[in-house]
Write an enzyme that holds these catalytic residues in place. Sequence first.
Site, PDB file in Angstrom:
ATOM      1  N   LYS A  61       0.836  -1.211   0.000  1.00  0.00           N
ATOM      2  CA  LYS A  61       0.000   0.000   0.000  1.00  0.00           C
ATOM      3  C   LYS A  61       0.867   1.255   0.000  1.00  0.00           C
ATOM      4  CE  LYS A  61      -4.521   1.227   1.925  1.00  0.00           C
ATOM      5  NZ  LYS A  61      -5.255   0.893   0.696  1.00  0.00           N
TER       6      LYS A  61
ATOM      7  N   GLU B 141      -7.820  -5.584  -9.894  1.00  0.00           N
ATOM      8  CA  GLU B 141      -8.633  -4.967  -8.847  1.00  0.00           C
ATOM      9  C   GLU B 141      -9.173  -3.622  -9.308  1.00  0.00           C
ATOM     10  OE1 GLU B 141      -6.470  -3.090  -5.380  1.00  0.00           O
ATOM     11  OE2 GLU B 141      -4.909  -4.453  -6.043  1.00  0.00           O
TER      12      GLU B 141
END
Length: 486
Positions: free
Chosen positions: A333, A369
């Site tokens: 992330k 995604e």
Amino acid sequence: MAKPEVIRPAAAPTMFLVSDVGVCGRICTNSSGSSFRKLAFLCHLGDLSVESWQFRVRYSSPFCLRATSLLPLHLLLCALPHCTFWYLAWRQLIDDLTKSKTNNMLQTTICLRNLIRSSSLSSAGAYHFFTSQAASALQPACEPSYSDGEYADVDWDNLGFALRPTDYMYVMKCSDNENFVEGQILRFGKIELNPSAGVLNYGQGLFEGTKAHRKEDGGLLLFRPDLNAKRMQIGAERMCMPAPSIQQFVDAVKQTAIANKHWVPPSGKGSLYIRPLLMGSGPVLGLAPAPEYTFLIYASPVGNYFKEGVAPLNLYVEDEFHRASRGGAGGVKTITNYAPVLKALTRAKNRGFSDVLYLDSVNKKNLEEVSSCNIFVVKDNVLSTPAIKGTILSGVTRQSIIEIARDHGYQVEERTLPVDELIDADEVFCTGTAVGVAPVGSITYQSKRIEYKTSARSFCGELFSTLVGIQKGLLEDKKGWTVEID
């Protein structure tokens, strides 16, 4: 500029005289009072020690303090233009300050602006003695005031997903090749960064997202913050940064939630979104890891992430831009993963879509995604989701939904998922901390629109109800996922 005078009464602790703002350095007096150097501001307390009658402050990084900045109670060493402050360092006060550095209690703050206004200094050379009691008397002017059980002044019925600054944030720092030791809760506000900070120049930074939920009895719950901590550690290793330990991370999230408990929405009205950041805050010119790192957490009350609220999403499959590539950092992330998707996301939203669904960068035919969440495809009572192979973020909500689905007896497959399978899918939904579990009503791919069934009795509705029930304490947590903090 006249040299400041050091006055030492007989048989008394050290006294400091600080005047004339504008010089950065170190203040120190020895037992004879012969050594004294001026300092404009010391605003970060690195270590505090007392040796004989000597009071010493060592610091990690000084920075200029403006009139609107907040000064922690234990930083009573300060100076103002054309004014002189005296600081009387009694041994008992030093003991109190030392104790306050070692606990995790909320740090008391003083607003410098009110301190200036409340001061009776009217001319240069006026003198004031400060003790912990005197400083504490100034505190209420800057502290938010709430009664027990009171909420912040927010329209809880119209939250949306936008930043609403709360009262406090958490900050912890460490140098390169060192471990994080201890942080503190500070009033929410701006931070200062060197223009050559690693995070600004080379994107050396990570962030996480978790939430605090309010139970019906008013208590607060966190949901699996240990997984966020582990994910940050994995990301930090990839980005060449030190990371807080799992316990440090979870404790910091707890402190942030407790400090901002009045901003946690009433049960059923939303949640307190908590954003931990890890960044290279130290200056670096050449491409290299930063020499200093900052772990920071802030929070904001939020409602639904998408403007559609709980309505089904309309996704657009992007086949020109890619979110991540093999060997890159798509599986962690890092902050650098998000700005590159803005062009595709903005273009899709301008066309009326909710978000973008990305394909793999090699074959351009396998699902990966959505911009800020994972995706699930349902066919014949089997849930399928793209496997984690370095280009897809391992979402906490994704993992939780997989476990819940298996507990409900459903088959779950983590595998390569060709985009063509969208055509025959029975149902599609997205998962993420910010979005929760969001149903997909349609997906457009190469000008073809595919629609899906959505209802409360769908897989998405069933799994969402279970997840939210656990998060809010409405269902028994048999897995130990929630952490009660109030």
